[in-house]
Design a protein around this motif. Structure first.
Motif, PDB file in Angstrom:
ATOM      1  N   GLU A  36       0.811  -1.209   0.000  1.00 27.02           N
ATOM      2  CA  GLU A  36       0.000   0.000   0.000  1.00 27.02           C
ATOM      3  C   GLU A  36       0.849   1.266   0.000  1.00 27.02           C
ATOM      4  OE1 GLU A  36       0.766  -1.247   4.238  1.00 27.02           O
ATOM      5  OE2 GLU A  36       0.157  -2.213   2.361  1.00 27.02           O
ATOM      6  N   ASN A  37       2.148   1.125   0.312  1.00 30.53           N
ATOM      7  CA  ASN A  37       3.029   2.292   0.341  1.00 30.53           C
ATOM      8  C   ASN A  37       3.584   2.657  -1.025  1.00 30.53           C
ATOM      9  OD1 ASN A  37       2.836   2.651   3.164  1.00 30.53           O
ATOM     10  ND2 ASN A  37       4.363   1.052   3.518  1.00 30.53           N
ATOM     11  N   TYR A  38       3.344   1.789  -2.041  1.00 26.99           N
ATOM     12  CA  TYR A  38       3.900   2.037  -3.363  1.00 26.99           C
ATOM     13  C   TYR A  38       2.840   2.646  -4.267  1.00 26.99           C
ATOM     14  CZ  TYR A  38       7.816  -0.847  -1.882  1.00 26.99           C
ATOM     15  OH  TYR A  38       8.886  -1.344  -1.212  1.00 26.99           O
ATOM     16  N   ASP A  39       3.121   3.812  -4.815  1.00 30.14           N
ATOM     17  CA  ASP A  39       2.208   4.454  -5.749  1.00 30.14           C
ATOM     18  C   ASP A  39       3.017   5.392  -6.633  1.00 30.14           C
ATOM     19  OD1 ASP A  39       2.502   7.043  -4.459  1.00 30.14           O
ATOM     20  OD2 ASP A  39       1.164   6.311  -2.899  1.00 30.14           O
ATOM     21  N   TYR A  40       2.313   6.089  -7.545  1.00 28.40           N
ATOM     22  CA  TYR A  40       2.973   6.970  -8.505  1.00 28.40           C
ATOM     23  C   TYR A  40       2.892   8.434  -8.098  1.00 28.40           C
ATOM     24  CZ  TYR A  40       2.611   2.748 -11.324  1.00 28.40           C
ATOM     25  OH  TYR A  40       2.721   1.468 -11.781  1.00 28.40           O
ATOM     26  N   THR A  41       2.372   8.714  -6.901  1.00 31.97           N
ATOM     27  CA  THR A  41       2.137  10.091  -6.485  1.00 31.97           C
ATOM     28  C   THR A  41       3.414  10.917  -6.476  1.00 31.97           C
ATOM     29  OG1 THR A  41       0.310   9.337  -5.090  1.00 31.97           O
ATOM     30  CG2 THR A  41       1.180  11.556  -4.675  1.00 31.97           C
ATOM     31  N   ASN A  42       4.502  10.314  -6.027  1.00 31.51           N
ATOM     32  CA  ASN A  42       5.743  11.058  -5.855  1.00 31.51           C
ATOM     33  C   ASN A  42       6.729  10.865  -7.012  1.00 31.51           C
ATOM     34  OD1 ASN A  42       5.182  12.178  -3.195  1.00 31.51           O
ATOM     35  ND2 ASN A  42       5.301  10.061  -2.472  1.00 31.51           N
ATOM     36  N   LEU A  43       6.245  10.320  -8.124  1.00 31.92           N
ATOM     37  CA  LEU A  43       7.100  10.190  -9.297  1.00 31.92           C
ATOM     38  C   LEU A  43       7.051  11.474 -10.127  1.00 31.92           C
ATOM     39  CD1 LEU A  43       6.453   6.537 -10.539  1.00 31.92           C
ATOM     40  CD2 LEU A  43       8.491   7.430  -9.397  1.00 31.92           C
ATOM     41  N   GLY A  44       8.183  11.876 -10.630  1.00 30.65           N
ATOM     42  CA  GLY A  44       8.295  13.092 -11.433  1.00 30.65           C
ATOM     43  C   GLY A  44       9.759  13.475 -11.518  1.00 30.65           C
ATOM     44  N   LEU A  45      10.107  14.261 -12.502  1.00 31.17           N
ATOM     45  CA  LEU A  45      11.501  14.632 -12.701  1.00 31.17           C
ATOM     46  C   LEU A  45      11.990  15.509 -11.555  1.00 31.17           C
ATOM     47  CD1 LEU A  45      13.994  14.538 -14.529  1.00 31.17           C
ATOM     48  CD2 LEU A  45      13.116  16.575 -15.690  1.00 31.17           C
ATOM     49  N   ARG A  46      12.952  14.978 -10.780  1.00 25.00           N
ATOM     50  CA  ARG A  46      13.538  15.717  -9.652  1.00 25.00           C
ATOM     51  C   ARG A  46      14.909  16.275  -9.976  1.00 25.00           C
ATOM     52  NH1 ARG A  46      15.060  12.926  -5.469  1.00 25.00           N
ATOM     53  NH2 ARG A  46      14.673  14.518  -3.894  1.00 25.00           N
ATOM     54  N   ALA A  47      15.673  15.581 -10.844  1.00 26.84           N
ATOM     55  CA  ALA A  47      17.043  16.020 -11.096  1.00 26.84           C
ATOM     56  C   ALA A  47      17.565  15.410 -12.394  1.00 26.84           C
ATOM     57  CB  ALA A  47      17.951  15.627  -9.929  1.00 26.84           C
ATOM     58  N   ILE A  48      18.513  16.100 -13.001  1.00 30.02           N
ATOM     59  CA  ILE A  48      19.221  15.641 -14.196  1.00 30.02           C
ATOM     60  C   ILE A  48      20.702  15.593 -13.851  1.00 30.02           C
ATOM     61  CG2 ILE A  48      19.767  16.123 -16.606  1.00 30.02           C
ATOM     62  CD1 ILE A  48      17.166  17.753 -16.740  1.00 30.02           C
ATOM     63  N   GLY A  49      21.351  14.470 -14.152  1.00 28.31           N
ATOM     64  CA  GLY A  49      22.735  14.321 -13.755  1.00 28.31           C
ATOM     65  C   GLY A  49      23.651  13.838 -14.871  1.00 28.31           C
ATOM     66  N   VAL A  50      24.929  14.121 -14.712  1.00 28.65           N
ATOM     67  CA  VAL A  50      25.964  13.604 -15.607  1.00 28.65           C
ATOM     68  C   VAL A  50      27.060  12.999 -14.744  1.00 28.65           C
ATOM     69  CG1 VAL A  50      25.498  15.182 -17.509  1.00 28.65           C
ATOM     70  CG2 VAL A  50      27.110  15.845 -15.716  1.00 28.65           C
ATOM     71  N   GLU A  51      27.820  12.056 -15.321  1.00 26.75           N
ATOM     72  CA  GLU A  51      28.844  11.383 -14.543  1.00 26.75           C
ATOM     73  C   GLU A  51      30.003  10.945 -15.422  1.00 26.75           C
ATOM     74  OE1 GLU A  51      26.833   7.996 -12.848  1.00 26.75           O
ATOM     75  OE2 GLU A  51      27.269   6.738 -14.597  1.00 26.75           O
ATOM     76  N   ALA A  52      31.124  10.684 -14.782  1.00 18.60           N
ATOM     77  CA  ALA A  52      32.272  10.033 -15.400  1.00 18.60           C
ATOM     78  C   ALA A  52      32.585   8.800 -14.566  1.00 18.60           C
ATOM     79  CB  ALA A  52      33.475  10.971 -15.451  1.00 18.60           C
ATOM     80  N   PHE A  53      33.040   7.738 -15.209  1.00 17.91           N
ATOM     81  CA  PHE A  53      33.289   6.509 -14.454  1.00 17.91           C
ATOM     82  C   PHE A  53      34.459   5.735 -15.047  1.00 17.91           C
ATOM     83  CE2 PHE A  53      29.947   5.559 -17.588  1.00 17.91           C
ATOM     84  CZ  PHE A  53      30.472   4.459 -18.258  1.00 17.91           C
ATOM     85  N   TYR A  54      35.016   4.880 -14.208  1.00 21.46           N
ATOM     86  CA  TYR A  54      36.026   3.912 -14.635  1.00 21.46           C
ATOM     87  C   TYR A  54      35.390   2.534 -14.561  1.00 21.46           C
ATOM     88  CZ  TYR A  54      40.159   0.945 -14.749  1.00 21.46           C
ATOM     89  OH  TYR A  54      41.073  -0.018 -15.092  1.00 21.46           O
ATOM     90  N   VAL A  55      35.543   1.743 -15.618  1.00 19.07           N
ATOM     91  CA  VAL A  55      34.928   0.417 -15.663  1.00 19.07           C
ATOM     92  C   VAL A  55      35.966  -0.605 -16.095  1.00 19.07           C
ATOM     93  CG1 VAL A  55      34.108   0.749 -18.043  1.00 19.07           C
ATOM     94  CG2 VAL A  55      32.985  -0.923 -16.559  1.00 19.07           C
ATOM     95  N   ASN A  56      35.913  -1.759 -15.472  1.00 17.47           N
ATOM     96  CA  ASN A  56      36.794  -2.875 -15.800  1.00 17.47           C
ATOM     97  C   ASN A  56      35.900  -4.046 -16.190  1.00 17.47           C
ATOM     98  OD1 ASN A  56      38.990  -4.520 -16.092  1.00 17.47           O
ATOM     99  ND2 ASN A  56      39.813  -4.161 -14.042  1.00 17.47           N
TER     100      ASN A  56
END
Length: 217
Positions: A36-56
């Motif tokens: 009952e705690n899961y719903d779509y009420t609080n879904l919406g665009l909050r932030a846009i991000g960019v990143e750099a990473f190292y992957v092996n």
């Protein structure tokens, strides 16, 4: 220096093991919240991000990559939904190229050493969505989560260009992530995270650092 087969196997098992461990860890807090705690009420665009990473990644040399993320808010009290995109390009390990040359020679009935593929590079385009358990309001917010990922892999090299080895490969996998997000101001936040992904031909471990521009609550 090229890694041995045992090291590549250990890296693949390590990535898969980390992903599974993080999925089990996040399943506990998530399952403690009622449906009952899961719903779509609080879904919406909050932030846009960019990143750099190292992957092996398995079969490849370690490399740097770039990515982007969207924070789409919360599906439930503490479950954040984060779609992401990533890209990296790495040299395929010489031992893997040699193995492929041997396979082609055996399939063609050619003498050993007849085929030389030279250097091969692999590009990976990653489309995924994380489900992260985290705090909604803390200035320093640790998080742990699991991701569902689609990888588009493309090998390229002078000797394989426009051959059947040059085809795109689409594969799916799962990943586990653990990290922390730090509020820098009401508008900006930064984060750092570790990720392990279990995916065919590209199981990987990585570390990423990024920044979010906050656009909503």
């Amino acid at each position: 220096m090229h890694r041995s087969g045992e090291q590549r196997w250990g890296r693949s098992v390590g990535a898969g093991g980390l992903a599974v461990a993080l999925m089990l860890a996040v399943a506990g807090p998530a399952s403690a919240q009622g449906l009952e705690n899961y719903d779509y009420t609080n879904l919406g665009l909050r932030a846009i991000g960019v990143e750099a990473f190292y992957v092996n990644a398995s079969q490849n040399e370690g490399t740097l990559g770039i990515g982007a993320k969207l924070d789409l808010g919360f599906l439930g009290p503490n479950i954040r939904v984060v779609p992401r995109f990533g890209y990296w390009k790495a040299d395929v390990e010489a031992s893997q190229v040699s193995k492929l040359e041997t396979q082609l020679e055996e399939a063609s009935g050619l003498m050993p050493g007849s085929i030389s593929l030279g250097d091969i590079e692999r590009s990976a385009y990653i489309f995924g969505t994380d489900f992260q358990w985290t705090s909604r309001t803390a200035d320093v917010a640790p998080y742990i989560g699991l991701g569902l990922d689609v990888y588009i892999l493309n090998d390229d090299g002078e000797a394989i260009r426009e051959t059947f080895l040059d085809d795109l490969v689409v594969t799916a996998g799962v990943s586990g992530v653990i990290g922390a997000q730090f509020a820098l101001s009401p508008t900006w936040s930064a984060y750092g995270e570790f990720r392990g992904a279990a995916v065919t031909d590209a199981a990987n471990l990585g570390v990423a650092f990024g920044i979010f521009l906050m656009t909503g609550n």
